[in-house]
Design a protein around this motif. Structure first.
Motif, PDB file in Angstrom:
ATOM      1  N   UNK A  41       0.816  -1.204   0.000  1.00 26.12           N
ATOM      2  CA  UNK A  41       0.000   0.000   0.000  1.00 26.12           C
ATOM      3  C   UNK A  41       0.854   1.261   0.000  1.00 26.12           C
ATOM      4  N   UNK A  42       2.034   1.198   0.607  1.00 26.58           N
ATOM      5  CA  UNK A  42       2.894   2.385   0.698  1.00 26.58           C
ATOM      6  C   UNK A  42       3.615   2.676  -0.610  1.00 26.58           C
ATOM      7  N   UNK A  43       4.204   1.642  -1.222  1.00 25.51           N
ATOM      8  CA  UNK A  43       5.024   1.838  -2.422  1.00 25.51           C
ATOM      9  C   UNK A  43       4.284   1.572  -3.720  1.00 25.51           C
ATOM     10  N   UNK A  44       3.115   0.891  -3.636  1.00 24.24           N
ATOM     11  CA  UNK A  44       2.345   0.492  -4.822  1.00 24.24           C
ATOM     12  C   UNK A  44       3.138  -0.448  -5.731  1.00 24.24           C
ATOM     13  N   UNK A  45       4.068  -1.201  -5.140  1.00 23.30           N
ATOM     14  CA  UNK A  45       4.868  -2.169  -5.892  1.00 23.30           C
ATOM     15  C   UNK A  45       4.496  -3.587  -5.476  1.00 23.30           C
ATOM     16  N   UNK A  46       4.618  -4.526  -6.431  1.00 26.27           N
ATOM     17  CA  UNK A  46       4.326  -5.923  -6.128  1.00 26.27           C
ATOM     18  C   UNK A  46       5.333  -6.474  -5.126  1.00 26.27           C
ATOM     19  N   UNK A 154     -16.161  13.613  -1.755  1.00 28.14           N
ATOM     20  CA  UNK A 154     -14.814  13.089  -1.976  1.00 28.14           C
ATOM     21  C   UNK A 154     -14.117  13.106  -0.627  1.00 28.14           C
ATOM     22  N   UNK A 155     -13.739  11.923  -0.130  1.00 25.48           N
ATOM     23  CA  UNK A 155     -13.079  11.785   1.165  1.00 25.48           C
ATOM     24  C   UNK A 155     -11.594  11.552   0.956  1.00 25.48           C
ATOM     25  N   UNK A 156     -10.786  12.167   1.798  1.00 25.73           N
ATOM     26  CA  UNK A 156      -9.330  12.012   1.736  1.00 25.73           C
ATOM     27  C   UNK A 156      -8.906  11.116   2.902  1.00 25.73           C
ATOM     28  N   UNK A 157      -8.536   9.871   2.602  1.00 21.86           N
ATOM     29  CA  UNK A 157      -8.127   8.915   3.627  1.00 21.86           C
ATOM     30  C   UNK A 157      -6.603   8.881   3.694  1.00 21.86           C
ATOM     31  N   UNK A 158      -6.049   9.327   4.810  1.00 25.78           N
ATOM     32  CA  UNK A 158      -4.593   9.347   5.003  1.00 25.78           C
ATOM     33  C   UNK A 158      -4.212   8.163   5.892  1.00 25.78           C
ATOM     34  N   UNK A 159      -3.516   7.189   5.312  1.00 30.79           N
ATOM     35  CA  UNK A 159      -3.150   5.971   6.024  1.00 30.79           C
ATOM     36  C   UNK A 159      -1.850   6.159   6.800  1.00 30.79           C
ATOM     37  N   UNK A 160      -1.649   5.321   7.804  1.00 30.73           N
ATOM     38  CA  UNK A 160      -0.432   5.363   8.606  1.00 30.73           C
ATOM     39  C   UNK A 160       0.806   5.153   7.743  1.00 30.73           C
ATOM     40  N   UNK A 161       0.677   4.372   6.683  1.00 32.83           N
ATOM     41  CA  UNK A 161       1.802   4.080   5.784  1.00 32.83           C
ATOM     42  C   UNK A 161       2.263   5.306   5.009  1.00 32.83           C
ATOM     43  N   UNK A 166      -8.264   8.811  -2.317  1.00 32.56           N
ATOM     44  CA  UNK A 166      -9.405   9.698  -2.527  1.00 32.56           C
ATOM     45  C   UNK A 166     -10.588   8.827  -2.950  1.00 32.56           C
ATOM     46  N   UNK A 167     -11.637   8.811  -2.142  1.00 27.12           N
ATOM     47  CA  UNK A 167     -12.783   7.959  -2.440  1.00 27.12           C
ATOM     48  C   UNK A 167     -14.019   8.821  -2.653  1.00 27.12           C
ATOM     49  N   UNK A 168     -14.866   8.391  -3.586  1.00 26.04           N
ATOM     50  CA  UNK A 168     -16.054   9.161  -3.940  1.00 26.04           C
ATOM     51  C   UNK A 168     -17.320   8.377  -3.606  1.00 26.04           C
ATOM     52  N   UNK A 169     -18.259   9.066  -2.976  1.00 23.76           N
ATOM     53  CA  UNK A 169     -19.480   8.455  -2.462  1.00 23.76           C
ATOM     54  C   UNK A 169     -20.634   9.441  -2.639  1.00 23.76           C
ATOM     55  N   UNK A 170     -21.824   8.933  -2.873  1.00 21.56           N
ATOM     56  CA  UNK A 170     -23.018   9.771  -2.816  1.00 21.56           C
ATOM     57  C   UNK A 170     -23.718   9.509  -1.482  1.00 21.56           C
ATOM     58  N   UNK A 203     -11.738  -0.618   6.819  1.00 23.00           N
ATOM     59  CA  UNK A 203     -10.334  -0.877   7.173  1.00 23.00           C
ATOM     60  C   UNK A 203      -9.687   0.377   7.758  1.00 23.00           C
ATOM     61  N   UNK A 204     -10.031   1.535   7.180  1.00 19.05           N
ATOM     62  CA  UNK A 204      -9.495   2.804   7.680  1.00 19.05           C
ATOM     63  C   UNK A 204      -9.949   3.031   9.125  1.00 19.05           C
ATOM     64  N   UNK A 205     -11.218   2.745   9.416  1.00 19.43           N
ATOM     65  CA  UNK A 205     -11.734   2.910  10.773  1.00 19.43           C
ATOM     66  C   UNK A 205     -11.000   2.011  11.762  1.00 19.43           C
ATOM     67  N   UNK A 206     -10.757   0.766  11.368  1.00 19.91           N
ATOM     68  CA  UNK A 206     -10.049  -0.141  12.259  1.00 19.91           C
ATOM     69  C   UNK A 206      -8.604   0.294  12.465  1.00 19.91           C
ATOM     70  N   UNK A 207      -7.969   0.826  11.424  1.00 17.31           N
ATOM     71  CA  UNK A 207      -6.597   1.317  11.575  1.00 17.31           C
ATOM     72  C   UNK A 207      -6.557   2.470  12.574  1.00 17.31           C
ATOM     73  N   UNK A 208      -7.477   3.421  12.448  1.00 15.55           N
ATOM     74  CA  UNK A 208      -7.517   4.552  13.369  1.00 15.55           C
ATOM     75  C   UNK A 208      -7.860   4.100  14.782  1.00 15.55           C
ATOM     76  N   UNK A 209      -8.706   3.090  14.888  1.00 14.81           N
ATOM     77  CA  UNK A 209      -9.057   2.549  16.202  1.00 14.81           C
ATOM     78  C   UNK A 209      -7.843   1.915  16.872  1.00 14.81           C
TER      79      UNK A 209
END
Length: 218
Positions: A41-46, A154-161, A166-170, A203-209
């Protein structure tokens, strides 16, 4: 395993290197489930693993049950794509974290709001809390959205990594709450959201928790 379906995404914790990875179940049979090569998730590499490596999995099923379990890389196989064959965990070693209820956490996420009513100007704000089912945001004094209003978010999710998604929702405005500091918040319910995006938010909620619990213990 009935809850692990082909095409579903899984999050992997590479214990040896303390990395969070993302992969997808590409096939399964009576002996193994098969995943494509995970991406960091951090490097976007396999990321490549050896036979015998143990990995920690978490997975959000379609009914919003969250599972955690360990599995071992049994072999590398050539399906239509290269994949890893993973063994199924014993039923008594599968941990159920959540079932059907969304975990709500207090956190300040940057949010861009685009009302469907073209007479109301878009605005940016921050959240006060979020879950897999909805979000509460601070309402600026110069906007006039109303209960029942449909808005694109548009939500900006900043992960610990360090990764930012950027996620889009109605969503639909459910109610307003007046705070003691004269600020007003709006509770919004997600109404058009893909399963992958909902899993991402959970997953973001659990990470923040987990982060909050670590701070409490330190």
């Amino acid at each position: 395993m009935n809850f692990l379906n082909i095409g579903e995404f899984v999050t992997i914790h590479d214990i040896s290197n303390d990395r969070r990875l993302r992969s997808k179940v590409v096939d399964k049979d009576d002996q193994y489930f098969y995943i494509d090569f995970p991406v960091c998730l951090a490097s976007q590499k396999s990321v490549f693993f050896n036979v015998g490596d143990q990995l920690s999995f978490s997975y959000v099923s379609s009914d919003q049950t969250v599972y955690e379990f360990f599995s071992v890389v049994k072999k590398k196989v050539q399906l239509p794509i290269q994949a890893l064959a993973m063994d199924y965990p014993d039923e008594d070693r599968i941990k159920t974290i959540q079932r059907r209820n969304f975990v709500r956490i207090e956190t300040a996420i940057d949010v861009a709001v685009h009302p469907n009513d073209t007479m109301i100007f878009p605005f940016t704000t921050v959240s006060t809390d979020i879950s897999g089912g909805g979000i509460s945001i601070i309402i600026p004094t110069d906007t006039s959205i109303k209960e029942g209003e449909k808005v694109d978010l548009t939500l900006v999710l900043s992960w610990t990594s360090g990764l930012i998604d950027y996620v889009q929702i109605t969503a639909e405005v459910i109610r307003f709450i007046q705070l003691e500091n004269k600020k007003q918040t709006a509770s919004l319910k997600f109404i058009y959201i893909s399963n992958d995006t909902r899993q991402q938010i959970i997953r973001y909620c659990f990470e923040k928790q987990r982060e909050a619990r670590k701070k409490e213990l330190s």
